[in-house]
Every structure is written in C-alpha cells, then in structure tokens.
Design a protein around this motif. Structure first.
Motif, PDB file in Angstrom:
ATOM      1  N   ASN A   1       0.830  -1.207   0.000  1.00 22.06           N
ATOM      2  CA  ASN A   1       0.000   0.000   0.000  1.00 22.06           C
ATOM      3  C   ASN A   1       0.868   1.263   0.000  1.00 22.06           C
ATOM      4  O   ASN A   1       0.587   2.230   0.698  1.00 22.06           O
ATOM      5  N   LEU A   2       1.964   1.188  -0.720  1.00 17.81           N
ATOM      6  CA  LEU A   2       2.881   2.327  -0.853  1.00 17.81           C
ATOM      7  C   LEU A   2       3.211   2.498  -2.331  1.00 17.81           C
ATOM      8  O   LEU A   2       3.127   1.532  -3.098  1.00 17.81           O
ATOM      9  N   PRO A   3       3.606   3.716  -2.755  1.00 16.46           N
ATOM     10  CA  PRO A   3       4.008   3.867  -4.159  1.00 16.46           C
ATOM     11  C   PRO A   3       5.167   2.915  -4.469  1.00 16.46           C
ATOM     12  O   PRO A   3       6.154   2.886  -3.730  1.00 16.46           O
ATOM     13  N   PHE A   4       5.028   2.132  -5.512  1.00 20.05           N
ATOM     14  CA  PHE A   4       6.043   1.108  -5.828  1.00 20.05           C
ATOM     15  C   PHE A   4       6.240   1.101  -7.341  1.00 20.05           C
ATOM     16  O   PHE A   4       5.335   0.773  -8.095  1.00 20.05           O
ATOM     17  N   LEU A   5       7.390   1.537  -7.781  1.00 21.09           N
ATOM     18  CA  LEU A   5       7.663   1.620  -9.216  1.00 21.09           C
ATOM     19  C   LEU A   5       9.006   0.969  -9.518  1.00 21.09           C
ATOM     20  O   LEU A   5      10.048   1.445  -9.052  1.00 21.09           O
ATOM     21  N   LEU A   6       8.959  -0.117 -10.290  1.00 20.04           N
ATOM     22  CA  LEU A   6      10.207  -0.835 -10.614  1.00 20.04           C
ATOM     23  C   LEU A   6      11.117   0.069 -11.445  1.00 20.04           C
ATOM     24  O   LEU A   6      10.633   0.794 -12.315  1.00 20.04           O
ATOM     25  N   PRO A   7      12.429   0.027 -11.196  1.00 22.88           N
ATOM     26  CA  PRO A   7      13.330   0.825 -12.047  1.00 22.88           C
ATOM     27  C   PRO A   7      13.381   0.242 -13.465  1.00 22.88           C
ATOM     28  O   PRO A   7      12.867  -0.849 -13.704  1.00 22.88           O
ATOM     29  N   ASN A   8      14.018   0.972 -14.398  1.00 25.84           N
ATOM     30  CA  ASN A   8      14.048   0.473 -15.785  1.00 25.84           C
ATOM     31  C   ASN A   8      14.935  -0.779 -15.906  1.00 25.84           C
ATOM     32  O   ASN A   8      15.691  -1.114 -14.985  1.00 25.84           O
ATOM     33  N   SER A   9      14.845  -1.445 -17.069  1.00 33.04           N
ATOM     34  CA  SER A   9      15.544  -2.731 -17.232  1.00 33.04           C
ATOM     35  C   SER A   9      17.062  -2.582 -17.106  1.00 33.04           C
ATOM     36  O   SER A   9      17.733  -3.495 -16.609  1.00 33.04           O
ATOM     37  N   GLY A  10      17.614  -1.446 -17.546  1.00 33.18           N
ATOM     38  CA  GLY A  10      19.062  -1.213 -17.435  1.00 33.18           C
ATOM     39  C   GLY A  10      19.495  -1.223 -15.977  1.00 33.18           C
ATOM     40  O   GLY A  10      20.507  -1.840 -15.618  1.00 33.18           O
ATOM     41  N   ALA A  11      18.700  -0.545 -15.140  1.00 32.58           N
ATOM     42  CA  ALA A  11      19.027  -0.489 -13.707  1.00 32.58           C
ATOM     43  C   ALA A  11      18.900  -1.870 -13.072  1.00 32.58           C
ATOM     44  O   ALA A  11      19.737  -2.265 -12.248  1.00 32.58           O
ATOM     45  N   ILE A  12      17.856  -2.626 -13.478  1.00 31.98           N
ATOM     46  CA  ILE A  12      17.671  -3.976 -12.927  1.00 31.98           C
ATOM     47  C   ILE A  12      18.866  -4.857 -13.286  1.00 31.98           C
ATOM     48  O   ILE A  12      19.385  -5.594 -12.444  1.00 31.98           O
TER      49      ILE A  12
END
Lengths: 137, 401
Positions: free
Chosen positions: B351-362
């Motif tokens: 229940n918090l803002p959750f945004l995966l980083p881009n594929s390069g960062a992953i």
C-alpha cells in the motif's frame, strides 16, 4: 541420464498439477461481482484449468504408463505446446479485467506465466533426454 | 595439467551435499541483496514519482472530505472517492492574497461497469488553469482533449482508440499515461467539460451519493501554488481562517505520512540485508575453514605429487568462485521471477508507491548482486586458501596435525 529424465518427468507432473489446481484454488482469478456474475478473467481461469488438466493427464501417462522412449519424447514435446497455450491464455487469448492491479493481473497471470515457462523448459529438456535414451539403447 | 584444471569441478561434484549447502548459502546472500535492493529502489522510485506528480503547494478540500479515511490517497494518489464544494468557495479562494497558480479539480468514482467489479477514479481538470496534471499528460498526449476524450492510467487494460463507458456515457481513450507506481495508474483523466457531463449522468442514473448538486456549480478540490513573496503556511492559515467549510492542507504534510512509512519499510529491509550478510559471511567463513581442515590430507597428497602451494590456493579459490557463481544464479533467478511478474501484488500489499526501475538499472542490480556474492565468497575462502598454501605436508601425512 535415466535418473535425470525420471526426475524431469516427475517435475512435469507436479508442475502440471500446480497449474491445474493452483489456477482454481491458489492463484485464481477475480471473485464474482456483487450480483453473482463473473468477469472475463473467470473464463481465462477455466481455460487454464482445462489445459492444466490435459497437461496433468499427459504427464502422468508419460511418467507411469509409457515405456517407449520415443513416445515419451513425443508426449514431452506436446506438453510444451499445451503449456505455450496456457501461457498466452490470460489476457492474450482471453481478456482479463480492466485494471492491472486486480487479482487476475497481479496474481493469476504471472503465476500461470511462470509455471508455463518452466513446463516448456522442462518439457524441452525431457524430450531431448528421452530421445538420447532411445538412441543410447 | 588437464586434471588440475578440472580438479575444482571434480571436488565439488564429489561432495554434492557440501556443495549444495554452500550454493544454498550464497544463493540466500544474492537473493537478499538483489531482492532487498530492488525493493528499496522501487519504493524510492515510487515516492519520487508521486512527488513529481504533486506539483502544488496547497490543496483545498471541502471540510467534510477531511473525515474520509483515505483522503490522502484520493487527492494524492488517485484512489477512488469523491466530494464536492460550491464553486462560490473557489471564487473566494481566488480573491485571497498570495495565491499564485490556482486550478480546480473534479473527482468522480465510476460505478462497477461490465468489465470489472471495481470502480475507477475519474479526475477532471481545467486545461486552461491546470498546472499539475497537464505537464504529465503532455508526455504521452500533446493535443487538446476534446469532449468525451479521456486519458487512462498505465494499469488500465485499455488502449488508445478504445471506448470506455461510464454511467452510460461512452468515452474515447485518447492516450495512455506512463507508469507512476501509484493509484494514478488506475485512474482516468479528462477535461472539466467531460467530467461535468459524467457527474450529471451519475446523478441522472441515481448512482451519485450527492444527489442535489449541480455539476456546473461544484468543484472537488482546489490546487494552489503560493505567489512570490508568500509562504504556503501563510496561505494555508489565511484560507482556514477566512473561508468557511473548507480545509487547506500543505501537500508536503500529506506526503510525509507516505514518506515515513517508506522510510520504515526501507530501514527494515536494510537491516535484514545487513543481518543476512553478516550471518552469511560468518557461515561461509566457517564452512570454507571446516571444509579445508577436513581436506588437509587431500591437499598434502596433491603437494606430494607436485602441486605448488599457489596451485593449492588456486584450487580453493576456484571452488569458491564456482560455488558463488552458481549460488548467485540460483538466488537471483527466483528474485527476478518473484519481483518482476508479481510487482503489482507487492504494490497492493505494501500500500505504498512502488515503481520498478528500468531494465538497465535492474541489470545493474543483477551484476552488482553477483559481484557482491562472489567477493564475499572469495574473501571468506581467501583465509582458507592462505592457510592451505602454508601446510606442512610431512606433518599432515604423518597424522600429527
């Protein structure tokens, strides 16, 4: 080699059972609406359940009833095709719900996707191993 | 030569249980560092994304709205809910001193439609005065929204050209927004002309809890930026004192709750990573030391048949490298399989803002986790390698060790 292919066959049975019953009871789609009617994702769940059942029967037959390595290899190959169908069923062949944070998108789709991919990989490996066993014998 | 090259592989294959335990330990280390880092980064990216969407210093809502438990989520993150206040209050706000940019917004939650059992939040804005939503929408749609044109959040399963029906009114999807990691991803944005028509439709169908309102004479909230020379605190106090039945709130105050929760979760994950790492290093150090101790005779025999001290140390280091690489792969793969496909579920549960980083960062985190595990494993093995390179062969073979 024989030991590995036997383990792979058993893994395929377990994964097929997981796809079949998991879709129905563990990572099922969205619940019915307040008026009792179902959303589109329910039919995707039913289809994956059906495909899972076929996968389970085929993998059980392959593991327990068939001795011929060529036939085993063929069945393992067919498992890949059925698993690929299960993979594309949620949201591609049958549309899921409107919001991607709903249960069908957040739980069912990724779970079906992961299990199907593992079945495809294991099926491919099992097919190759059974072919090798056939040529070796 | 050939045997000495394959010796580390053979040693590992010869002791499958010991190898499996060591691989499991390194897998746990890489899973913790990769999963934990990705979780913390996604939460921080989500908060940054939310902050960049805020855009206004102050938010004015009808006083009744402050009793809503999810007010913060409605106005900040686009959660479903709606409330209205007279347009006259908006006029009064405009007349106050220190007001810089100001724009009204309109909220409406759709009824569950044919597609799904959940309501969709519809947010209306005035394109002429808006300074919070328009800059964000412009990244995806540069044209002016016409009547019944809507822009949908990234998590809505609708695409440009589709038609969505709200309260019997068909709306045309003009654009789809980038992902934000907040409830805005499931919201629908439109101009005030369209939302007023939709509010009217909801009233006509008797599906709006505010039955006696005139859509032309209401707004849901007013967003304000302080003019130069004025502080948001001054304006908030001025509005709260002089305008009745409204509540002015500083947006920074509203986001502080979310920020605090995020800090808490990040801290817990950080501590968990640290604990697992310390435990992992200690256990790996012990495991490698014990493994080398019990294999002293094996190494002594290798010395007798001509292996140099350097070679012995090399075998230990190669074994640890192989274990760490296999362990990293075994740890990171489930991490990827859980975090990437199930990110929506994680977002919902936290229940918090959750945004995966881009594929390069992953990819960077994957490489980082592998390097971290390899470095830890090799450091733990280095002490054992040094010890084994100094063994007294004669003493060990005589059994006096």
């Amino acid at each position: 080699m024989k030991k590995i292919s036997l383990i792979l066959d058993a893994v395929l049975c377990v994964l097929s059972a997981l796809l079949c019953f998991g879709t129905k009871y563990l990572f099922h789609a969205c619940p019915p609406k307040e008026d009792g009617s179902w959303m589109a994702c329910h039919w995707a769940e039913q289809t994956v359940f059906g495909l899972g059942l076929v996968l389970l029967i085929l993998s059980l037959v392959m593991t327990c009833a068939i001795k011929d390595q060529k036939v085993k290899s063929g069945i393992a190959l067919s498992l890949e095709g059925i698993a690929a169908m299960a993979l594309v069923t949620p949201n591609y062949l049958i549309h899921l719900c409107m919001m991607t944070d709903m249960r069908c998108h957040a739980v069912m789709k990724p779970a079906v996707m992961i299990i199907s991919i593992i079945i495809i990989l294991c099926g491919a490996a099992a097919s190759v191993l059974h072919r090798k066993e056939e040529t070796e014998s | 030569m050939k045997i000495s090259r394959s010796l580390p592989f053979r040693n590992l294959a010869g002791k499958p249980v010991r190898t499996a335990v060591l691989i499991f330990l390194t897998a746990l280390l890489s899973l913790t560092v990769f999963g934990g880092t990705l979780m913390i980064t996604s939460l921080r990216t989500g908060l940054r994304s939310l902050e960049s969407r805020l855009g206004a210093d102050i938010m004015v809502v009808p006083y009744e709205a402050t009793t809503k438990s999810n007010l913060e989520n409605i106005v900040l993150q686009g959660a479903t809910g709606y409330f209205y206040m007279d347009h006259a209050r908006y006029e009064k706000i405009l007349s106050r001193e220190g007001i810089g940019q100001v724009s009204a917004q309109f909220f409406l939650a759709s009824a569950s439609s044919g597609c799904c059992s959940l309501a969709v939040q519809i947010i209306g804005f005035d394109p002429e005065t808006d300074f919070t939503i328009t800059p964000w929408i412009k990244k995806s749609y540069s044209q002016t929204l016409q009547k019944y044109d809507i822009v949908v959040g990234n998590d809505l399963n609708a695409f440009v050209g589709d038609t969505l029906s709200f309260y019997g009114t068909e709306c045309h999807v003009a654009a789809k927004l980038d992902k934000t990691g907040t409830s805005f991803d499931t919201a629908v944005f439109t101009n005030q002309e369209t939302i007023k028509a939709l509010i009217q439709s909801s009233i006509d169908l008797n599906m709006n809890t505010f039955r006696n309102i005139n859509p032309e004479q209401v707004v849901s909230c007013v967003l304000i930026n302080a003019a130069e020379g004025y502080t948001p605190e001054e304006i908030v106090n001025d509005i709260n004192i002089h305008i009745k039945k409204v509540k002015a709130i500083q947006t920074k105050e509203m986001i502080s709750g979310i920020s605090d929760s995020l800090q808490g979760v990040s801290r817990i994950i950080g501590i968990l990573i640290l604990i697992v790492w310390i435990l992992g290093i200690v256990i790996l150090l012990l495991a490698f030391t014990m493994s080398v101790s019990e294999r002293k005779k094996e190494f002594a025999v290798l010395r007798v048949i001509g292996a140099s001290r350097k070679k012995l140390a090399g075998i230990v280091m190669q074994e640890s490298l192989l274990i760490c690489l296999a362990g990293s792969a075994a740890g990171i793969l489930p991490g990827l399989l859980i975090l990437l496909p199930f990110h929506q579920l994680i977002e919902e549960q936290l229940n918090l803002p959750f945004l995966l980083p881009n594929s390069g960062a992953i990819l960077g985190y994957v490489i980082g986790a592998i390097l971290a595990s390899v470095l830890t494993g090799c450091t733990a093995a280095a002490a054992s390698a040094l010890r084994i390179s100094r063994i007294d062969t004669a003493l060990i073979l005589r059994g006096d060790n």
